[in-house]
Design an enzyme around this catalytic site. Structure first.
Site, PDB file in Angstrom:
ATOM      1  N   LYS A 177     -18.832   4.644 -11.152  1.00 22.42           N
ATOM      2  CA  LYS A 177     -19.234   5.568 -10.080  1.00 22.42           C
ATOM      3  C   LYS A 177     -19.857   6.841 -10.652  1.00 22.42           C
ATOM      4  CE  LYS A 177     -15.051   5.996  -8.318  1.00 22.42           C
ATOM      5  NZ  LYS A 177     -14.266   5.150  -9.217  1.00 22.42           N
ATOM      6  N   ARG A 205     -10.019   8.652  -1.233  1.00 21.17           N
ATOM      7  CA  ARG A 205      -9.199   7.641  -1.904  1.00 21.17           C
ATOM      8  C   ARG A 205      -8.007   7.222  -1.063  1.00 21.17           C
ATOM      9  NH1 ARG A 205     -10.788   9.303  -7.526  1.00 21.17           N
ATOM     10  NH2 ARG A 205      -9.701   8.037  -9.055  1.00 21.17           N
ATOM     11  N   ARG A 239     -13.829   4.097 -23.064  1.00 13.98           N
ATOM     12  CA  ARG A 239     -14.193   5.482 -22.749  1.00 13.98           C
ATOM     13  C   ARG A 239     -13.162   6.451 -23.320  1.00 13.98           C
ATOM     14  NH1 ARG A 239     -14.918   6.883 -16.463  1.00 13.98           N
ATOM     15  NH2 ARG A 239     -12.666   6.979 -16.485  1.00 13.98           N
ATOM     16  N   ARG A 277     -10.209  12.071 -22.317  1.00 15.59           N
ATOM     17  CA  ARG A 277      -9.345  11.940 -21.131  1.00 15.59           C
ATOM     18  C   ARG A 277      -8.089  11.181 -21.501  1.00 15.59           C
ATOM     19  NH1 ARG A 277     -12.357  10.078 -15.688  1.00 15.59           N
ATOM     20  NH2 ARG A 277     -10.173   9.699 -15.192  1.00 15.59           N
ATOM     21  N   ARG A 300      -3.475   3.115 -12.654  1.00 15.15           N
ATOM     22  CA  ARG A 300      -4.563   3.662 -11.818  1.00 15.15           C
ATOM     23  C   ARG A 300      -5.248   2.546 -11.034  1.00 15.15           C
ATOM     24  NH1 ARG A 300      -7.624   6.258 -16.422  1.00 15.15           N
ATOM     25  NH2 ARG A 300      -9.288   6.687 -14.943  1.00 15.15           N
TER      26      ARG A 300
HETATM   27  P1  AMP Z   1     -11.227  10.016 -11.561  1.00 17.03           P
HETATM   28  O1  AMP Z   1     -11.995  10.880 -12.515  1.00 17.03           O
HETATM   29  O2  AMP Z   1     -11.948   9.791 -10.272  1.00 17.03           O
HETATM   30  O3  AMP Z   1     -10.768   8.722 -12.206  1.00 17.03           O
HETATM   31  O4  AMP Z   1      -9.899  10.811 -11.185  1.00 17.03           O
HETATM   32  C1  AMP Z   1      -8.950  11.193 -12.164  1.00 17.03           C
HETATM   33  C2  AMP Z   1      -7.637  11.552 -11.490  1.00 17.03           C
HETATM   34  O5  AMP Z   1      -7.846  12.684 -10.619  1.00 17.03           O
HETATM   35  C3  AMP Z   1      -7.038  10.481 -10.609  1.00 17.03           C
HETATM   36  O6  AMP Z   1      -6.268   9.537 -11.349  1.00 17.03           O
HETATM   37  C4  AMP Z   1      -6.174  11.324  -9.664  1.00 17.03           C
HETATM   38  O7  AMP Z   1      -4.990  11.747 -10.301  1.00 17.03           O
HETATM   39  C5  AMP Z   1      -7.062  12.548  -9.444  1.00 17.03           C
HETATM   40  N1  AMP Z   1      -7.973  12.369  -8.285  1.00 17.03           N
HETATM   41  C6  AMP Z   1      -9.328  12.317  -8.324  1.00 17.03           C
HETATM   42  N2  AMP Z   1      -9.837  12.162  -7.094  1.00 17.03           N
HETATM   43  C7  AMP Z   1      -8.780  12.089  -6.250  1.00 17.03           C
HETATM   44  C8  AMP Z   1      -8.653  11.905  -4.838  1.00 17.03           C
HETATM   45  N3  AMP Z   1      -9.712  11.746  -4.048  1.00 17.03           N
HETATM   46  N4  AMP Z   1      -7.396  11.902  -4.319  1.00 17.03           N
HETATM   47  C9  AMP Z   1      -6.303  12.065  -5.094  1.00 17.03           C
HETATM   48  N5  AMP Z   1      -6.355  12.222  -6.428  1.00 17.03           N
HETATM   49  C10 AMP Z   1      -7.581  12.235  -7.013  1.00 17.03           C
END
Ligand code: AMP
Length: 190
Positions: free
Chosen positions: A14, A89, A128, A134, A146
């Site tokens: 994404k 989400r 990654r 990260r 996740r």
């Molecule tokens: P991502 O970079 O999208 O994989 O997000 C990393 C982490 O940020 C996730 O594992 C969640 O802990 C938090 N996070 C990101 N977006 C959301 C969302 N829309 N709702 C809740 N937690 C989020």
């Protein structure tokens, strides 16, 4: 205005595709994951609250996430549209986004799912993790958690957009450029 929800499990590409769309189509990318990482890195109050959830690979509570997303959108009154990357989400986030966009006299144009198999997701995320810094990409247990959270809490959000006739999916495996080409063609057809 075109507002796109770019959807898919962690590791589906994404962020990569949203960045390309931002530079080529001019839609503004809003990644809630990136925003949370910014808050984490700067040890803001929000970052401190989000940290424990992110470290475990759990979702940050809806209220915090929705408020952060809305204030980010409000920073760009002249945007010709947004690509929401990693948001919504949960069902409450999707409902809040619809209500918020309606209050701004706009709406979601489409949700687009990037379809990627589970083994490939784990492989990409761990790869990654070697360079991204990260922590949530470096531990296989957190990576798999996740993906489980995605299946349990996030995947059902597709039904919300499907009921509105806005759900689309494209293959998310193959070359980045080929995936981008089908994504761009779809968005231009909207
Ligand atoms: P991502 O970079 O999208 O994989 O997000 C990393 C982490 O940020 C996730 O594992 C969640 O802990 C938090 N996070 C990101 N977006 C959301 C969302 N829309 N709702 C809740 N937690 C989020």
């Amino acid at each position: 205005m075109k507002n796109i929800v770019l959807f898919g499990p962690p590791g589906s590409g994404k962020g990569t595709q949203a960045q390309k769309l931002e530079s080529k189509v001019g839609l503004r990318q809003i990644s809630t994951g990136d925003l949370f990482r910014f808050h984490l890195g700067n040890s803001t109050e929000l970052g401190k609250k989000a940290k424990a959830f992110m470290d475990k690979g759990d979702l940050v509570p809806d209220a915090l996430t929705i408020e952060m997303l809305q204030s980010e959108v409000e920073k760009y009154p002249d945007a010709k549209g947004f690509i929401f990357d990693g948001f919504p989400r949960t069902a409450p986030q999707a409902e809040a986004l619809d209500a918020f966009l309606l209050s701004r006299s706009t709406s979601i144009s489409a949700m687009i799912l990037l379809v990627v198999g589970e083994d490939e997701l784990v492989r990409r995320l761990l790869e990654r993790g070697k360079t991204s810094g990260r922590e949530d990409d470096q531990n296989e247990e957190v990576v798999r958690h996740r993906i489980t959270v995605y299946h349990e809490k996030t995947a059902p959000v597709a039904d919300f957009y499907s009921a509105q006739g806005k759900f689309h999916k494209i293959p998310g495996e193959g070359g980045i450029e080929a995936i981008y080409a089908s994504l761009e063609a779809l968005i231009k057809s909207l």
